[in-house]
Scaffold this active site. Structure first.
Site, mmCIF file in Angstrom:
data_model
loop_
_atom_site.group_PDB
_atom_site.id
_atom_site.type_symbol
_atom_site.label_atom_id
_atom_site.label_comp_id
_atom_site.label_asym_id
_atom_site.label_seq_id
_atom_site.Cartn_x
_atom_site.Cartn_y
_atom_site.Cartn_z
ATOM 1 N N ASN A 1 0.827 -1.203 0.000
ATOM 2 C CA ASN A 1 0.000 0.000 0.000
ATOM 3 C C ASN A 1 0.861 1.252 0.000
ATOM 4 O O ASN A 1 1.923 1.287 0.626
ATOM 5 C CB ASN A 1 -0.923 0.011 1.224
ATOM 6 C CG ASN A 1 -1.864 -1.183 1.227
ATOM 7 O OD1 ASN A 1 -2.098 -1.792 0.189
ATOM 8 N ND2 ASN A 1 -2.362 -1.535 2.395
ATOM 9 N N ASP B 1 -0.645 4.197 0.827
ATOM 10 C CA ASP B 1 -1.471 5.184 1.534
ATOM 11 C C ASP B 1 -0.844 5.686 2.838
ATOM 12 O O ASP B 1 -1.372 6.618 3.452
ATOM 13 C CB ASP B 1 -2.873 4.609 1.801
ATOM 14 C CG ASP B 1 -2.843 3.296 2.600
ATOM 15 O OD1 ASP B 1 -3.733 2.452 2.388
ATOM 16 O OD2 ASP B 1 -1.930 3.108 3.431
ATOM 17 N N HIS C 1 5.969 -0.431 -2.599
ATOM 18 C CA HIS C 1 5.511 0.275 -3.797
ATOM 19 C C HIS C 1 5.584 1.787 -3.610
ATOM 20 O O HIS C 1 5.081 2.535 -4.430
ATOM 21 C CB HIS C 1 4.078 -0.139 -4.166
ATOM 22 C CG HIS C 1 3.990 -1.580 -4.587
ATOM 23 N ND1 HIS C 1 2.814 -2.277 -4.579
ATOM 24 C CD2 HIS C 1 4.943 -2.456 -5.001
ATOM 25 C CE1 HIS C 1 3.044 -3.516 -4.991
ATOM 26 N NE2 HIS C 1 4.327 -3.650 -5.253
ATOM 27 N N CYS D 1 15.681 22.144 -8.612
ATOM 28 C CA CYS D 1 16.144 22.363 -9.998
ATOM 29 C C CYS D 1 15.012 22.771 -10.934
ATOM 30 O O CYS D 1 15.235 22.977 -12.125
ATOM 31 C CB CYS D 1 16.839 21.096 -10.527
ATOM 32 S SG CYS D 1 15.670 19.790 -10.968
ATOM 33 N N THR E 1 -4.639 -8.957 0.289
ATOM 34 C CA THR E 1 -4.066 -8.762 -1.041
ATOM 35 C C THR E 1 -4.591 -9.830 -1.994
ATOM 36 O O THR E 1 -4.741 -10.986 -1.632
ATOM 37 C CB THR E 1 -2.516 -8.766 -1.003
ATOM 38 O OG1 THR E 1 -2.014 -8.577 -2.338
ATOM 39 C CG2 THR E 1 -1.955 -10.053 -0.431
ATOM 40 N N ALA F 1 -10.317 -7.785 7.636
ATOM 41 C CA ALA F 1 -9.042 -7.663 8.365
ATOM 42 C C ALA F 1 -9.240 -6.968 9.709
ATOM 43 O O ALA F 1 -8.662 -7.395 10.726
ATOM 44 C CB ALA F 1 -8.049 -6.882 7.513
HETATM 45 C C1 BV8 Z 1 8.328 -5.489 -11.656
HETATM 46 C C2 BV8 Z 1 1.720 1.516 -7.052
HETATM 47 C C3 BV8 Z 1 10.200 -6.105 -12.829
HETATM 48 C C4 BV8 Z 1 0.771 2.252 -7.885
HETATM 49 C C5 BV8 Z 1 1.516 -0.768 -7.644
HETATM 50 C C6 BV8 Z 1 3.680 -6.952 -18.144
HETATM 51 C C7 BV8 Z 1 4.246 -5.703 -18.302
HETATM 52 C C8 BV8 Z 1 4.929 -5.059 -17.260
HETATM 53 C C9 BV8 Z 1 5.038 -5.694 -16.036
HETATM 54 C C10 BV8 Z 1 4.442 -6.926 -15.895
HETATM 55 C C11 BV8 Z 1 3.777 -7.558 -16.918
HETATM 56 N N1 BV8 Z 1 3.311 -8.750 -16.444
HETATM 57 C C12 BV8 Z 1 3.676 -8.882 -15.157
HETATM 58 C C13 BV8 Z 1 4.372 -7.795 -14.819
HETATM 59 C C14 BV8 Z 1 4.931 -7.515 -13.547
HETATM 60 C C15 BV8 Z 1 3.995 -6.520 -12.858
HETATM 61 C C16 BV8 Z 1 2.747 -7.281 -12.460
HETATM 62 O O1 BV8 Z 1 2.805 -8.087 -11.561
HETATM 63 N N2 BV8 Z 1 1.624 -7.001 -13.156
HETATM 64 C C17 BV8 Z 1 0.394 -7.693 -12.827
HETATM 65 C C18 BV8 Z 1 -0.793 -6.732 -12.988
HETATM 66 C C19 BV8 Z 1 0.271 -8.915 -13.720
HETATM 67 N N3 BV8 Z 1 4.723 -6.064 -11.722
HETATM 68 C C20 BV8 Z 1 5.503 -4.984 -11.850
HETATM 69 O O2 BV8 Z 1 5.574 -4.294 -12.845
HETATM 70 C C21 BV8 Z 1 6.359 -4.699 -10.633
HETATM 71 N N4 BV8 Z 1 7.693 -4.511 -11.042
HETATM 72 O O3 BV8 Z 1 7.875 -6.583 -11.877
HETATM 73 O O4 BV8 Z 1 9.541 -5.119 -12.062
HETATM 74 C C22 BV8 Z 1 11.212 -5.403 -13.581
HETATM 75 C C23 BV8 Z 1 12.501 -5.885 -13.506
HETATM 76 C C24 BV8 Z 1 13.466 -5.264 -14.208
HETATM 77 C C25 BV8 Z 1 13.158 -4.138 -14.987
HETATM 78 C C26 BV8 Z 1 11.861 -3.639 -15.031
HETATM 79 C C27 BV8 Z 1 10.875 -4.276 -14.328
HETATM 80 C C28 BV8 Z 1 5.883 -3.422 -9.938
HETATM 81 C C29 BV8 Z 1 4.531 -3.676 -9.339
HETATM 82 C C30 BV8 Z 1 4.134 -2.447 -8.538
HETATM 83 C C31 BV8 Z 1 3.028 -1.747 -9.250
HETATM 84 N N5 BV8 Z 1 2.558 -0.666 -8.400
HETATM 85 N N6 BV8 Z 1 1.160 0.225 -6.861
HETATM 86 C C32 BV8 Z 1 -0.184 2.965 -6.974
HETATM 87 O O5 BV8 Z 1 -0.677 2.367 -5.991
HETATM 88 O O6 BV8 Z 1 -0.444 4.136 -7.262
HETATM 89 S S1 BV8 Z 1 0.635 -2.193 -7.550
HETATM 90 C C33 BV8 Z 1 -0.920 -1.965 -6.901
HETATM 91 O O7 BV8 Z 1 -1.474 -3.282 -6.810
HETATM 92 C C34 BV8 Z 1 -0.982 -1.441 -5.474
HETATM 93 O O8 BV8 Z 1 0.263 -1.165 -4.901
HETATM 94 C C35 BV8 Z 1 -1.616 -2.589 -4.720
HETATM 95 O O9 BV8 Z 1 -1.190 -2.675 -3.426
HETATM 96 C C36 BV8 Z 1 -1.122 -3.712 -5.530
HETATM 97 C C37 BV8 Z 1 -1.671 -5.061 -5.321
HETATM 98 O O10 BV8 Z 1 -3.066 -4.971 -5.213
HETATM 99 P P1 BV8 Z 1 -3.696 -5.419 -3.799
HETATM 100 O O11 BV8 Z 1 -3.020 -4.647 -2.736
HETATM 101 O O12 BV8 Z 1 -3.659 -6.891 -3.700
HETATM 102 O O13 BV8 Z 1 -5.165 -4.855 -3.925
HETATM 103 P P2 BV8 Z 1 -6.370 -5.515 -4.719
HETATM 104 O O14 BV8 Z 1 -7.422 -4.459 -4.865
HETATM 105 O O15 BV8 Z 1 -5.849 -6.224 -5.925
HETATM 106 O O16 BV8 Z 1 -6.899 -6.656 -3.737
HETATM 107 C C38 BV8 Z 1 -7.476 -6.301 -2.504
HETATM 108 C C39 BV8 Z 1 -7.686 -7.612 -1.757
HETATM 109 O O17 BV8 Z 1 -8.173 -7.303 -0.456
HETATM 110 C C40 BV8 Z 1 -8.690 -8.525 -2.411
HETATM 111 O O18 BV8 Z 1 -8.202 -9.865 -2.382
HETATM 112 C C41 BV8 Z 1 -9.934 -8.401 -1.523
HETATM 113 O O19 BV8 Z 1 -10.665 -9.616 -1.442
HETATM 114 C C42 BV8 Z 1 -9.303 -8.106 -0.197
HETATM 115 N N7 BV8 Z 1 -10.128 -7.315 0.722
HETATM 116 C C43 BV8 Z 1 -10.970 -6.283 0.413
HETATM 117 N N8 BV8 Z 1 -11.504 -5.784 1.557
HETATM 118 C C44 BV8 Z 1 -10.988 -6.508 2.587
HETATM 119 C C45 BV8 Z 1 -10.122 -7.487 2.067
HETATM 120 N N9 BV8 Z 1 -9.459 -8.361 2.845
HETATM 121 C C46 BV8 Z 1 -9.660 -8.280 4.175
HETATM 122 N N10 BV8 Z 1 -10.473 -7.372 4.757
HETATM 123 C C47 BV8 Z 1 -11.162 -6.479 3.999
HETATM 124 N N11 BV8 Z 1 -11.968 -5.588 4.582
HETATM 125 ZN ZN ZN Z 2 15.220 18.508 -9.100
#
Ligand code: BV8
Ligand code: ZN
Length: 244
Positions: A104, A106, A121, A152, A190, A233
């Site tokens: 997160n 946030d 992240h 800058c 997650t 949670a």
């Molecule tokens: C990397 C910042 C390698 C943004 C985020 C194709 C092209 C490019 C990349 C990729 C690709 N295929 C795969 C990749 C890798 C990619 C990836 O995994 N993509 C996915 C979509 C397939 N990953 C990356 O790009 C990462 N970097 O791999 O680098 C690399 C190596 C060398 C050179 C270059 C690159 C970077 C990933 C980071 C992306 N940034 N966030 C922002 O937030 O502004 S990710 C974003 O998703 C958030 O950070 C978030 O935290 C994260 C994951 O989501 P969740 O937190 O799980 O949230 P979600 O809504 O999905 O789920 C919520 C869950 O909570 C659910 O299960 C729900 O049931 C549950 N829930 C809901 N309410 C409750 C609850 N549980 C309990 N109690 C409740 N009340």
């Molecule tokens: Zn600067």
């Protein structure tokens, strides 16, 4: 809760653990009113996070990306940590060896008082200069659209890891250490679809940890974990504390 129940088993594992790691996602902040990414509330002007949280999107339209982050900053600025965030602070205090990995951005874990954490992240309250690279803490709400560096004058970007960008090596090292030597890993709120975090439960499991998942629903990582507790949670995480 009877000791033989799933919750009782997780409590027993936690009370016997020397080292505990927690991995959190958007679900832990959902109970604070912060929209998750992939839930029904996960859209903004019909854009998905994957459309906007990329270097390409920022290159193409920095104004749109800053408007999205502004919208999130304004929303998050009004939110407070919930009982799940607070329970993890208490867990950190009571455990001799605890580490929190959060996806997160946030900042609610920090607001709650967590100190031993990796915000893998990034953090929505930090901005990084696209020119000189300086990172500044900026809590302006709203932040001026297309903010510029005080040093800058170049354009600032959110200091957040976007899709296609690597996590910092320091964070990856801290996570690897925490996942490989913990006795218990708690995976909280997650969906387990974003890598590398989506692979962390497997990493801990292969290193011998007991892995428990806390989520409303099953996820792709449910197949890997030892026990999956289904519920909010904010209700379940405090219940785990009664064992430590
Ligand atoms: C990397 C910042 C390698 C943004 C985020 C194709 C092209 C490019 C990349 C990729 C690709 N295929 C795969 C990749 C890798 C990619 C990836 O995994 N993509 C996915 C979509 C397939 N990953 C990356 O790009 C990462 N970097 O791999 O680098 C690399 C190596 C060398 C050179 C270059 C690159 C970077 C990933 C980071 C992306 N940034 N966030 C922002 O937030 O502004 S990710 C974003 O998703 C958030 O950070 C978030 O935290 C994260 C994951 O989501 P969740 O937190 O799980 O949230 P979600 O809504 O999905 O789920 C919520 C869950 O909570 C659910 O299960 C729900 O049931 C549950 N829930 C809901 N309410 C409750 C609850 N549980 C309990 N109690 C409740 N009340
Ligand atoms: Zn600067």
């Amino acid at each position: 809760m009877a000791p033989g129940s799933d919750l009782g088993i997780v409590r027993q594992q936690l009370s016997a653990a020397q080292s505990i790691t927690a991995l959190t996602g958007a679900g832990i902040s959902a109970d604070s009113g912060v929209p998750t990414f992939r839930g029904t509330d996960g859209l903004w002007r019909n854009y998905r996070a994957e459309d906007l949280a990329t270097p390409q999107a920022f290159e193409r339209d920095p104004r749109l990306v800053w408007e999205w982050y502004n919208w999130r900053r304004e929303l998050i600025a009004k939110k407070q940590p919930n009982d799940a965030h607070k329970a993890l602070v208490e867990l950190e205090r009571r455990s001799s060896d605890f580490w929190l990995i959060t996806q997160n951005v946030d900042g609610l874990h920090r607001d709650a008082g967590s100190q031993k954490l990796s915000e893998i992240h990034g953090n929505i309250w930090n901005a990084r200069c696209t020119g000189c690279g300086v990172v500044e803490h900026n809590h302006d709400v709203p932040i001026s659209i297309l903010p510029s560096c005080l040093r800058c004058g170049s354009l600032l970007r959110p200091h957040i890891v976007w899709f296609g960008e690597s996590l910092s090596t320091d964070d990856l090292d801290d996570c690897s250490r925490a996942l490989k030597h913990c006795d218990v890993l708690l995976v909280i709120g997650t969906s387990g679809v974003v890598y590398p975090a989506a692979g962390f439960a497997t990493l801990a499991k292969e290193a011998g940890a007991f892995v428990a998942e806390i989520n409303l629903d099953p996820t792709p990582q449910s197949a890997v974990v030892d026990i999956a507790l289904h519920g909010r949670a904010k209700d379940l995480v405090p219940l785990l504390l009664q064992s430590i």
